[in-house]
Scaffold this motif. Structure first.
Motif, PDB file in Angstrom:
ATOM      1  N   ILE A  65       0.810  -1.224   0.000  1.00 33.15           N
ATOM      2  CA  ILE A  65       0.000   0.000   0.000  1.00 33.15           C
ATOM      3  C   ILE A  65       0.843   1.273   0.000  1.00 33.15           C
ATOM      4  N   GLY A  66       2.166   1.133   0.075  1.00 30.56           N
ATOM      5  CA  GLY A  66       3.039   2.301   0.028  1.00 30.56           C
ATOM      6  C   GLY A  66       3.422   2.855   1.383  1.00 30.56           C
ATOM      7  N   ASP A 104      -4.270   8.019   6.070  1.00 28.93           N
ATOM      8  CA  ASP A 104      -3.479   9.171   6.515  1.00 28.93           C
ATOM      9  C   ASP A 104      -2.018   8.788   6.734  1.00 28.93           C
ATOM     10  N   MET A 105      -1.788   7.575   7.226  1.00 31.59           N
ATOM     11  CA  MET A 105      -0.406   7.115   7.398  1.00 31.59           C
ATOM     12  C   MET A 105       0.286   6.997   6.047  1.00 31.59           C
ATOM     13  N   VAL A 106      -0.424   6.470   5.071  1.00 36.19           N
ATOM     14  CA  VAL A 106       0.136   6.340   3.724  1.00 36.19           C
ATOM     15  C   VAL A 106       0.396   7.730   3.152  1.00 36.19           C
ATOM     16  N   ARG A 107      -0.534   8.655   3.374  1.00 36.54           N
ATOM     17  CA  ARG A 107      -0.346  10.025   2.891  1.00 36.54           C
ATOM     18  C   ARG A 107       0.887  10.647   3.542  1.00 36.54           C
ATOM     19  N   TYR A 108       1.060  10.439   4.850  1.00 39.06           N
ATOM     20  CA  TYR A 108       2.231  10.953   5.552  1.00 39.06           C
ATOM     21  C   TYR A 108       3.510  10.384   4.921  1.00 39.06           C
ATOM     22  N   ALA A 109       3.511   9.080   4.648  1.00 36.63           N
ATOM     23  CA  ALA A 109       4.683   8.431   4.037  1.00 36.63           C
ATOM     24  C   ALA A 109       4.968   9.024   2.656  1.00 36.63           C
ATOM     25  N   GLU A 110       3.919   9.278   1.886  1.00 37.74           N
ATOM     26  CA  GLU A 110       4.097   9.887   0.567  1.00 37.74           C
ATOM     27  C   GLU A 110       4.695  11.284   0.694  1.00 37.74           C
ATOM     28  N   LEU A 111       4.160  12.069   1.639  1.00 36.90           N
ATOM     29  CA  LEU A 111       4.673  13.424   1.855  1.00 36.90           C
ATOM     30  C   LEU A 111       6.132  13.395   2.285  1.00 36.90           C
ATOM     31  N   GLU A 121       2.418  20.358   5.509  1.00 34.40           N
ATOM     32  CA  GLU A 121       1.317  19.400   5.388  1.00 34.40           C
ATOM     33  C   GLU A 121       1.490  18.222   6.351  1.00 34.40           C
ATOM     34  N   ARG A 122       2.732  17.769   6.526  1.00 35.09           N
ATOM     35  CA  ARG A 122       2.987  16.693   7.499  1.00 35.09           C
ATOM     36  C   ARG A 122       2.657  17.158   8.905  1.00 35.09           C
ATOM     37  N   GLN A 123       3.061  18.393   9.210  1.00 29.27           N
ATOM     38  CA  GLN A 123       2.779  18.946  10.534  1.00 29.27           C
ATOM     39  C   GLN A 123       1.272  19.013  10.770  1.00 29.27           C
ATOM     40  N   GLU A 124       0.518  19.465   9.767  1.00 26.15           N
ATOM     41  CA  GLU A 124      -0.939  19.550   9.902  1.00 26.15           C
ATOM     42  C   GLU A 124      -1.552  18.179  10.158  1.00 26.15           C
ATOM     43  N   LEU A 125      -1.070  17.166   9.431  1.00 26.79           N
ATOM     44  CA  LEU A 125      -1.572  15.798   9.635  1.00 26.79           C
ATOM     45  C   LEU A 125      -1.318  15.330  11.063  1.00 26.79           C
ATOM     46  N   LEU A 126      -0.103  15.574  11.553  1.00 23.57           N
ATOM     47  CA  LEU A 126       0.244  15.139  12.905  1.00 23.57           C
ATOM     48  C   LEU A 126      -0.502  15.949  13.961  1.00 23.57           C
ATOM     49  N   GLU A 127      -0.695  17.238  13.722  1.00 25.20           N
ATOM     50  CA  GLU A 127      -1.438  18.056  14.682  1.00 25.20           C
ATOM     51  C   GLU A 127      -2.898  17.624  14.775  1.00 25.20           C
ATOM     52  N   ALA A 128      -3.512  17.290  13.642  1.00 21.15           N
ATOM     53  CA  ALA A 128      -4.898  16.798  13.650  1.00 21.15           C
ATOM     54  C   ALA A 128      -4.984  15.485  14.426  1.00 21.15           C
ATOM     55  N   THR A 129      -4.010  14.618  14.222  1.00 18.05           N
ATOM     56  CA  THR A 129      -3.980  13.348  14.951  1.00 18.05           C
ATOM     57  C   THR A 129      -3.789  13.596  16.440  1.00 18.05           C
ATOM     58  N   ARG A 130      -2.933  14.547  16.777  1.00 15.98           N
ATOM     59  CA  ARG A 130      -2.701  14.880  18.184  1.00 15.98           C
ATOM     60  C   ARG A 130      -3.989  15.385  18.836  1.00 15.98           C
TER      61      ARG A 130
END
Length: 166
Positions: A65-66, A104-111, A121-130
């Motif tokens: 899945i990447g 979202d994990m795959v998206r983070y890996a792609e980024l 964008e990575r920071q935003e993903l992690l902040e939303a998860t936090r």
């Protein structure tokens, strides 16, 4: 696979990537000692299964899945994982514990593979998860309070007959 990431490991509460700086190897500060030193870190899939607790099926799926791309292969085609791969899997495990969706994990890996231009964008993903994790922690605290109340009720109910018999 070599993963380049500037993720701070100094405090657990600070999950976001730092401001753009030269790329930092995610393997530089491993949270768990590796079974083998750098340079001799070639693990079979069964060794990674034993070390991480993941199944071989999960590792293959992550690759498909990447989420775990570009795993090195031996001359016979067998997967060969490195210490960096183990570090990445440990990080993915933490993301799984947060409840982050696999997409979202795959998206983070792609980024991450796209490089420094994706820090924001990575920071935003992690902040939303936090934020989601903090909400879940509050819900769990409320649930714990209800459980504690019930436990105290039952403990008190057991002690009550003892008082009457004295």
């Amino acid at each position: 696979m070599t993963v380049i990431d500037g993720t701070s490991r100094s405090t657990p509460a600070t999950i976001a990537d730092p401001p753009p700086t030269p790329a930092v190897d995610a393997c530089a500060a491993a949270p768990r000692p590796h079974p083998r030193p750098a340079g001799k870190d070639s693990y079979t899939i069964s060794e990674v299964v034993a070390f991480t607790g993941l199944t071989a099926h999960t590792l293959r799926w992550y690759e498909r899945i990447g989420l775990m791309p570009h795993v090195d292969r031996s001359h016979t085609g067998q997967r060969r994982f490195s210490n960096c791969d183990l570090d990445w899997l440990a990080f993915v495990g933490k993301l799984r514990l947060t409840g982050m969706p696999v997409a979202d994990m795959v998206r983070y890996a792609e980024l991450l593979r796209e490089g420094e231009s994706t820090f924001e964008e990575r920071q935003e993903l992690l902040e939303a998860t936090r934020r989601d994790v903090i909400t879940r922690i509050a819900e769990l605290h409320d649930t714990l309070a209800v459980l504690d109340h019930k436990i105290e009720f039952y403990a008190g109910a057991r002690r009550a007959p003892e008082r009457h018999s004295a």
